[in-house]
Design a protein around this motif. Structure first.
Motif, PDB file in Angstrom:
ATOM      1  N   UNK A 259     -16.690  -4.106   1.828  1.00 60.43           N
ATOM      2  CA  UNK A 259     -15.553  -4.826   1.678  1.00 60.43           C
ATOM      3  C   UNK A 259     -14.592  -4.406   1.263  1.00 60.43           C
ATOM      4  N   UNK A 260     -14.029  -3.322   2.049  1.00 66.43           N
ATOM      5  CA  UNK A 260     -13.112  -2.835   1.205  1.00 66.43           C
ATOM      6  C   UNK A 260     -11.630  -3.236   0.638  1.00 66.43           C
ATOM      7  N   UNK A 261     -11.250  -3.504   0.109  1.00 74.72           N
ATOM      8  CA  UNK A 261     -10.225  -3.997  -1.086  1.00 74.72           C
ATOM      9  C   UNK A 261      -9.278  -3.218  -0.293  1.00 74.72           C
ATOM     10  N   UNK A 262      -7.813  -4.105   0.179  1.00 74.64           N
ATOM     11  CA  UNK A 262      -6.385  -3.486   0.603  1.00 74.64           C
ATOM     12  C   UNK A 262      -5.746  -3.939  -0.721  1.00 74.64           C
ATOM     13  N   UNK A 263      -6.245  -4.352  -1.655  1.00 68.50           N
ATOM     14  CA  UNK A 263      -5.390  -5.239  -2.935  1.00 68.50           C
ATOM     15  C   UNK A 263      -6.281  -5.403  -3.924  1.00 68.50           C
ATOM     16  N   UNK A 264      -6.732  -4.236  -5.858  1.00 69.57           N
ATOM     17  CA  UNK A 264      -7.106  -4.989  -6.052  1.00 69.57           C
ATOM     18  C   UNK A 264      -6.195  -5.383  -7.353  1.00 69.57           C
ATOM     19  N   UNK A 265      -6.689  -6.891  -7.525  1.00 66.36           N
ATOM     20  CA  UNK A 265      -6.198  -6.895  -8.944  1.00 66.36           C
ATOM     21  C   UNK A 265      -7.327  -7.184 -10.313  1.00 66.36           C
ATOM     22  N   UNK A 284     -14.922   2.919  -3.505  1.00 65.67           N
ATOM     23  CA  UNK A 284     -14.785   1.734  -1.793  1.00 65.67           C
ATOM     24  C   UNK A 284     -13.172   1.494  -2.225  1.00 65.67           C
ATOM     25  N   UNK A 285     -12.333   2.687  -2.567  1.00 67.38           N
ATOM     26  CA  UNK A 285     -10.509   2.019  -2.922  1.00 67.38           C
ATOM     27  C   UNK A 285     -10.040   3.111  -1.695  1.00 67.38           C
ATOM     28  N   UNK A 286     -10.940   3.772  -0.938  1.00 65.16           N
ATOM     29  CA  UNK A 286      -9.848   4.457   0.269  1.00 65.16           C
ATOM     30  C   UNK A 286      -8.831   3.214   1.037  1.00 65.16           C
ATOM     31  N   UNK A 287      -9.220   2.124   1.428  1.00 65.14           N
ATOM     32  CA  UNK A 287      -8.867   2.074   1.615  1.00 65.14           C
ATOM     33  C   UNK A 287      -7.196   0.955   1.073  1.00 65.14           C
ATOM     34  N   UNK A 288      -7.090   0.934  -0.419  1.00 66.42           N
ATOM     35  CA  UNK A 288      -5.994   0.258  -1.143  1.00 66.42           C
ATOM     36  C   UNK A 288      -5.371   0.228  -0.877  1.00 66.42           C
ATOM     37  N   UNK A 308      -4.932   8.201  -6.810  1.00 69.12           N
ATOM     38  CA  UNK A 308      -5.572   9.477  -6.493  1.00 69.12           C
ATOM     39  C   UNK A 308      -6.908   9.021  -5.638  1.00 69.12           C
ATOM     40  N   UNK A 309      -7.473   7.827  -6.128  1.00 70.45           N
ATOM     41  CA  UNK A 309      -8.527   6.755  -5.556  1.00 70.45           C
ATOM     42  C   UNK A 309      -8.318   7.133  -4.089  1.00 70.45           C
ATOM     43  N   UNK A 310      -7.561   6.152  -3.562  1.00 68.44           N
ATOM     44  CA  UNK A 310      -6.663   5.265  -2.041  1.00 68.44           C
ATOM     45  C   UNK A 310      -6.249   6.716  -0.959  1.00 68.44           C
ATOM     46  N   UNK A 311      -6.773   6.573  -0.417  1.00 68.18           N
ATOM     47  CA  UNK A 311      -7.078   7.575   1.041  1.00 68.18           C
ATOM     48  C   UNK A 311      -4.901   6.868   1.696  1.00 68.18           C
TER      49      UNK A 311
END
Length: 528
Positions: A259-265, A284-288, A308-311
């Motif tokens: 469940x790849x997150x788009x917002x991470x707190x 797992x942060x490609x979509x964040x 850097x991990x986000x795409x």
């Protein structure tokens, strides 16, 4: 939907057909047979059932009740259930030492304490009987001496909803206690929901929550922040909520990748612990699109690793500074280029939140404003200020100066209106900023999980470097500490050797005492 009455928050979201699905990394402690996922109607049903448990245990309108259990979102569900029947819930961290937990419960005088047999057994081993500090104690994981097993209360009739006035006490949480015993902070609907959650729930571009978002949080659910977050998350109706209870990379990875997150707190400490995930091929942060950190200082290398991990083309990091008593006071948005520039050794925490917050810096002794660019004690003016410290009203009053609240932090107001955080007044060093020095050390020591600089009276600050294996080459330290203010030789520890609060903050005085046998600092400690 904008949040207001937390006693019926889940009911209202269910009636509106909010499609949110909650996916915890383990079953709720109060519903171990329901592995999840949980839709909103199921969550509303669980809150109603828990309201029945509180009532069956003897809680009534106006009574204080306490939750003291292992970290999970069901702490907030239990708080909403208590509010539903008119009680005033207090959320206490299971990370508290037994003596601190006992001191808070003695001050609280709860009608009901909901806890675990494990917590009671650990406290008893330290000579503390926590169950005796409430009229009724409930355990949720099996029987324990002096407590009622929760299974005896299940199935009790759900009482009717009891409303309260917006300025009445709503929720009690405790401060972090990094420099002493925590305070019990009392909030109302007007302060924590009206001034904080309703503001955050506005559909603000870029940082607002969207219907197609997948929210992930790795937090301390005994903190007031998650209560506010719960109000926002249920009101905004995102697609999914992913709940992490432990910042263990191997345990979190499968859930986050599914469940790849788009917002991470998360807590700054949680971001540090989960950072190895950013280096994995299938991170797992490609979509964040948005990372949010709260509670404590977060250092630049951590911010850069996640961005850097986000795409995403333009991911952002929202950094907030505030207190349990006030909620967020400042905000700052980082992007990849600004994070790459953040190597100056000045710890900027951004500007005051528009409309709702004003800040000023004053001389610690005279309390008169200092010129911009000069360090001073930071005072805040906000409608989100809590009502009181339970049982310590004089202490609360001593930190109020008319309409201004004394944060106890030393900071610098820059000419552009931004704030540079120097240190807590009690933790300040005679020369330089401990927080800024920690930033520089973490930049120069990539093997370090965290660097902590402990200010001491009449002695150079003591650096503590936390690494995975408790080792640090001497040459690496010499290179990292060049041109920095004078420090003692470093102490190198592993993560689990450092005393921490429930939000992952280092208990600085306890650590200093354990390493040196002393607790004298350079600050006065008048505003802790």
């Amino acid at each position: 939907m904008r949040p207001h009455d937390m006693g019926v928050l889940f009911d209202e979201a269910a009636e509106r057909g909010h499609p949110t699905t909650a996916r915890p990394d383990r079953p709720f402690d109060i519903a171990p047979d329901r592995a999840g996922p949980h839709d909103v109607p199921a969550l509303a049903e669980l809150v109603r059932a828990a309201a029945g448990w509180w009532a069956a245990a003897g809680a009534r309108r106006g009574d204080r009740v306490a939750v003291l259990k292992d970290n999970h979102w069901d702490i907030d569900l239990l708080a909403c259930a208590a509010i539903r029947i008119g009680a005033i819930p207090a959320k206490l961290s299971a990370h508290l030492p037994a003596g601190s937990a006992a001191a808070l419960l003695a001050r609280l005088e709860p009608e009901v304490l909901l806890t675990t047999a494990g917590v009671l057994h650990r406290a008893r081993a330290e000579g503390v009987d926590l169950a005796s500090l409430a009229r009724t104690a409930i355990t949720i994981d099996g029987p324990a001496p002096g407590a009622v097993d929760l299974d005896e209360l299940r199935g009790h009739r759900t009482p009717g909803h009891r409303r309260r006035r917006d300025d009445d006490p709503l929720l009690i949480t405790h401060s972090s206690g990094t420099t002493g015993e925590p305070k019990l902070v009392v909030h109302s609907t007007r302060t924590i929901i009206g001034a904080l959650a309703r503001f955050e729930a506005l559909p603000v571009p870029i940082v607002g929550i969207r219907r197609d978002d997948v929210l992930a949080t790795a937090s301390a659910y005994a903190h007031g922040r998650t209560f506010c977050w719960t109000a926002v998350a249920l009101s905004a109706a995102p697609e999914e909520i992913v709940l992490l209870t432990e910042p263990d990379p191997d345990r979190a990875d499968p859930l986050l990748r599914a469940h790849r997150p788009t917002v991470v707190e998360g807590l700054p400490a949680a971001f540090v612990r989960l950072a190895p995930l950013t280096e994995r091929l299938a991170n797992p942060f490609r979509r964040t699109r948005l990372f949010i950190s709260t509670y404590d200082a977060v250092h630049p290398p951590t911010v850069r690793a996640y961005l850097a991990a986000s795409r995403r083309r333009f991911p952002l990091w929202l950094d907030g500074w505030g207190q349990t008593e006030t909620g967020p006071l400042t905000f700052r948005l980082h992007h990849r280029r600004s994070a790459a520039r953040g190597r100056s050794g000045a710890h900027r925490v951004g500007r005051a939140i528009p409309v709702k917050t004003r800040l000023r810096a004053v001389d610690p002794d005279a309390l008169r404003p200092v010129r911009r660019g000069r360090p001073g004690l930071v005072l805040a003016r906000t409608r989100a200020l809590c009502l009181d410290y339970l049982g310590e009203s004089e202490r609360f009053a001593s930190k109020r100066h008319g309409v201004w609240w004394n944060t106890g932090d030393i900071g610098i107001r820059r000419w552009d209106g931004s704030v540079e955080l120097v240190d807590r007044e009690v933790d300040r060093a005679p020369a330089g900023s401990c927080v800024a020095t920690e930033d520089v050390l973490e930049e120069r020591l990539p093997q370090a999980l965290e660097c902590v600089l402990l200010a001491r009276a009449e002695r150079p600050p003591l650096p503590v470097v936390i690494t995975p294996d408790g080792a640090l080459p001497e040459l690496a330290w010499r290179r990292a500490s060049r041109d920095l203010p004078a420090m003692s030789d470093p102490v190198v520890l592993r993560w689990d050797e450092v005393p921490r609060t429930g939000t992952g903050k280092v208990r600085r005085l306890e650590l200093l005492d354990g390493l040196t046998g002393e607790t004298d600092t350079c600050g006065s400690g008048r505003w802790t």
